[in-house]
Design an enzyme around this catalytic site. Structure first.
Site, mmCIF file in Angstrom:
data_model
loop_
_atom_site.group_PDB
_atom_site.id
_atom_site.type_symbol
_atom_site.label_atom_id
_atom_site.label_comp_id
_atom_site.label_asym_id
_atom_site.label_seq_id
_atom_site.Cartn_x
_atom_site.Cartn_y
_atom_site.Cartn_z
ATOM 1 N N ARG A 47 0.830 -1.208 0.000
ATOM 2 C CA ARG A 47 0.000 0.000 0.000
ATOM 3 C C ARG A 47 0.871 1.267 0.000
ATOM 4 O O ARG A 47 0.528 2.264 -0.625
ATOM 5 C CB ARG A 47 -0.938 -0.009 1.216
ATOM 6 C CG ARG A 47 -1.950 1.111 1.146
ATOM 7 C CD ARG A 47 -3.110 0.922 2.118
ATOM 8 N NE ARG A 47 -4.212 1.769 1.707
ATOM 9 C CZ ARG A 47 -4.727 2.746 2.458
ATOM 10 N NH1 ARG A 47 -4.239 2.994 3.655
ATOM 11 N NH2 ARG A 47 -5.725 3.478 2.008
ATOM 12 N N HIS A 51 0.427 4.141 -2.791
ATOM 13 C CA HIS A 51 0.081 5.535 -2.483
ATOM 14 C C HIS A 51 1.196 6.504 -2.842
ATOM 15 O O HIS A 51 0.940 7.677 -3.101
ATOM 16 C CB HIS A 51 -0.311 5.673 -1.011
ATOM 17 C CG HIS A 51 -1.744 5.334 -0.751
ATOM 18 N ND1 HIS A 51 -2.470 5.827 0.297
ATOM 19 C CD2 HIS A 51 -2.602 4.548 -1.449
ATOM 20 C CE1 HIS A 51 -3.696 5.359 0.253
ATOM 21 N NE2 HIS A 51 -3.799 4.564 -0.791
ATOM 22 N N TRP A 191 -10.496 -8.572 3.027
ATOM 23 C CA TRP A 191 -11.265 -8.943 1.834
ATOM 24 C C TRP A 191 -11.319 -10.457 1.647
ATOM 25 O O TRP A 191 -12.247 -10.970 1.047
ATOM 26 C CB TRP A 191 -10.637 -8.304 0.589
ATOM 27 C CG TRP A 191 -10.742 -6.814 0.498
ATOM 28 C CD1 TRP A 191 -11.747 -6.117 -0.131
ATOM 29 C CD2 TRP A 191 -9.840 -5.823 1.024
ATOM 30 N NE1 TRP A 191 -11.504 -4.765 -0.027
ATOM 31 C CE2 TRP A 191 -10.357 -4.550 0.675
ATOM 32 C CE3 TRP A 191 -8.651 -5.880 1.748
ATOM 33 C CZ2 TRP A 191 -9.716 -3.356 1.021
ATOM 34 C CZ3 TRP A 191 -8.024 -4.695 2.098
ATOM 35 C CH2 TRP A 191 -8.551 -3.451 1.736
HETATM 36 ZN ZN1 ZEM Z 1 -6.267 -0.157 -1.370
HETATM 37 N N1 ZEM Z 1 -7.219 0.325 0.332
HETATM 38 N N2 ZEM Z 1 -7.549 1.046 -2.434
HETATM 39 N N3 ZEM Z 1 -5.255 -0.534 -3.088
HETATM 40 N N4 ZEM Z 1 -4.994 -1.283 -0.349
HETATM 41 C C1 ZEM Z 1 -6.941 -0.163 1.570
HETATM 42 C C2 ZEM Z 1 -5.982 -1.120 1.886
HETATM 43 C C3 ZEM Z 1 -5.094 -1.635 0.982
HETATM 44 C C4 ZEM Z 1 -8.626 1.753 -1.930
HETATM 45 C C5 ZEM Z 1 -8.890 1.987 -0.583
HETATM 46 O O1 ZEM Z 1 -9.766 2.994 -0.209
HETATM 47 C C6 ZEM Z 1 -8.271 1.227 0.465
HETATM 48 C C7 ZEM Z 1 -5.536 -0.076 -4.344
HETATM 49 C C8 ZEM Z 1 -6.687 0.583 -4.703
HETATM 50 C C9 ZEM Z 1 -7.607 1.110 -3.793
HETATM 51 C C10 ZEM Z 1 -3.937 -1.979 -0.866
HETATM 52 C C11 ZEM Z 1 -3.436 -1.887 -2.160
HETATM 53 C C12 ZEM Z 1 -4.049 -1.203 -3.175
HETATM 54 C C13 ZEM Z 1 -7.798 0.432 2.531
HETATM 55 C C14 ZEM Z 1 -7.733 0.162 4.026
HETATM 56 C C15 ZEM Z 1 -8.633 1.282 1.847
HETATM 57 C C16 ZEM Z 1 -9.732 2.106 2.477
HETATM 58 C C17 ZEM Z 1 -6.702 1.096 4.657
HETATM 59 C C18 ZEM Z 1 -6.594 0.892 6.149
HETATM 60 O O2 ZEM Z 1 -7.582 1.131 6.824
HETATM 61 O O3 ZEM Z 1 -5.515 0.481 6.601
HETATM 62 C C19 ZEM Z 1 -9.394 2.279 -3.028
HETATM 63 C C20 ZEM Z 1 -10.654 3.116 -2.942
HETATM 64 C C21 ZEM Z 1 -8.779 1.867 -4.171
HETATM 65 C C22 ZEM Z 1 -9.283 2.124 -5.544
HETATM 66 C C23 ZEM Z 1 -9.376 1.144 -6.427
HETATM 67 C C24 ZEM Z 1 -4.474 -0.418 -5.252
HETATM 68 C C25 ZEM Z 1 -4.429 -0.016 -6.715
HETATM 69 C C26 ZEM Z 1 -3.545 -1.107 -4.520
HETATM 70 C C27 ZEM Z 1 -2.238 -1.683 -4.933
HETATM 71 C C28 ZEM Z 1 -1.985 -2.052 -6.195
HETATM 72 C C29 ZEM Z 1 -3.380 -2.840 0.151
HETATM 73 C C30 ZEM Z 1 -2.233 -3.828 -0.033
HETATM 74 C C31 ZEM Z 1 -4.109 -2.619 1.307
HETATM 75 C C32 ZEM Z 1 -3.946 -3.301 2.668
HETATM 76 C C33 ZEM Z 1 -3.060 -2.452 3.548
HETATM 77 C C34 ZEM Z 1 -2.859 -3.022 4.918
HETATM 78 O O4 ZEM Z 1 -2.369 -2.269 5.769
HETATM 79 O O5 ZEM Z 1 -3.145 -4.189 5.174
#
Ligand code: ZEM
Length: 311
Positions: A47, A51, A191
């Site tokens: 993540r 970001h 998920w």
């Molecule tokens: Zn995420 N993501 N993401 N994401 N994401 C979260 C967690 C993780 C969205 C989003 O709002 C959120 C992509 C795309 C998008 C990962 C990877 C990728 C979380 C939870 C949210 C709310 C955060 C938390 O509370 O810690 C949205 C709206 C997306 C639009 C499509 C893409 C592209 C990613 C990588 C290629 C990953 C690995 C996590 C888990 C993080 C963790 O700390 O476990």
């Protein structure tokens, strides 16, 4: 660094192959974190890279993984980046041990190593990113997606970076990893059942489960499903364990509701190999957004390239 004082474009050499292998090994060594979340630093590292790169705007050629702007409050303090200080803290000892690697290279390389270690595809990665030395070129807040929105919002955000519908769905497969934290995004849960194993399970879950809207105490709405099989398993084994509810963000559900996104979800649910191939390509593309290289692969930072961070 001498080149910073020159008026011409800066060119940085990427660390050598053996230096990078040392860094990669150090990342592998820190992934196992029994006390943290589901036992792995991998998901939050993925993540972090996402970001750092996902601020890119193709119209203005601003943002992207070069610069590691998240070290500065201006970007790091964006509420969208809440929790990513944990990822940066995991990597800090590696940066100290291997000062030759820039933060921008380390954050992106760590994600590539983590995906592979968690059972995912190999992803092409190139080094040479530089770190900003002040926050002048840091992109404005608000460029990252909001999980409470729908398909239009996803297109607005990801088209800005230069991605298409297929790429949006492939990138979203990263939600096979990790979880939402109530003290970070305000959403809650994971998920898939095994969130430290990279797979195409996320797409399968989207299609087979009956997702129900749930309003959390903080007012956020997400979609949930309680895995009944898992509940039985737990009854046989550890009787005290509650069946864990799985979740989807509204943006995840948009992928099965939208007629252009949905066929890609179906394809990736059925063909893990195709998903791995597409994810590998699109994640490599994400990490290169906004980066211009000369014919040797070295990154060219034009002095004026990042002027005009206004939007
Ligand atoms: Zn995420 N993501 N993401 N994401 N994401 C979260 C967690 C993780 C969205 C989003 O709002 C959120 C992509 C795309 C998008 C990962 C990877 C990728 C979380 C939870 C949210 C709310 C955060 C938390 O509370 O810690 C949205 C709206 C997306 C639009 C499509 C893409 C592209 C990613 C990588 C290629 C990953 C690995 C996590 C888990 C993080 C963790 O700390 O476990």
């Amino acid at each position: 660094c001498v080149c910073r004082s020159m008026a011409q474009p800066q060119v940085h050499d990427t660390p050598s192959k053996s230096q990078l292998e040392q860094v990669a090994q150090a990342v592998r060594d820190l992934l196992h974190q029994p006390e943290y979340d589901d036992g792995s630093a991998g998901p939050v590292l993925v993540r972090l890279a996402w970001h750092s790169a996902g601020t890119y705007c193709s119209a203005t050629n601003t943002g992207g993984s070069n610069g590691a702007g998240m070290r500065y409050e201006k970007e790091g303090g964006d509420e969208a980046n809440a929790g990513l200080q944990h990822a940066r803290a995991f990597l800090e000892p590696i940066k100290k041990r291997f000062p030759f690697i820039t933060y921008a290279d380390l954050w992106t390389l760590a994600a590539v190593v983590a995906v592979k270690e968690m059972g995912g595809p190999s992803i092409k990665w190139r080094g040479g990113r530089t770190d900003f030395t002040d926050d002048n070129k840091v992109p404005p807040r608000g460029r990252l997606p909001d999980g409470s929105k729908g398909a239009d919002h996803l297109r607005h955000i990801f088209y800005r970076m230069g991605f298409n519908d297929q790429e949006i769905v492939a990138l979203s497969g990263a939600h096979n990893l990790g979880r939402c934290h109530s003290d970070r995004s305000g959403f809650e849960g994971k998920w898939v059942n095994n969130p430290t194993r990279f797979s195409n399970t996320y797409y399968k879950m989207l299609l087979v489960n009956d997702w129900k809207k749930k309003k959390l105490d903080n007012g956020k709405e997400q979609f949930v499903y309680v895995d009944e099989d898992l509940a039985e398993e737990n009854e046989d084994g550890e009787a005290s364990e509650e069946p864990e509810e799985l979740m989807m963000l509204p943006t995840d559900i948009a992928l099965i509701q939208d007629l252009s996104f949905r066929p890609w979800v179906e394809l990736y649910a059925e063909h893990k190999d195709i998903f791995f191939d597409h994810f590998s390509k699109v994640f490599a593309k994400l990490l290169e957004l906004g980066i211009r290289r000369d014919k040797n692969g070295n990154i060219v930072n034009e002095e004026n390239q990042h002027d005009g961070y206004k939007s």
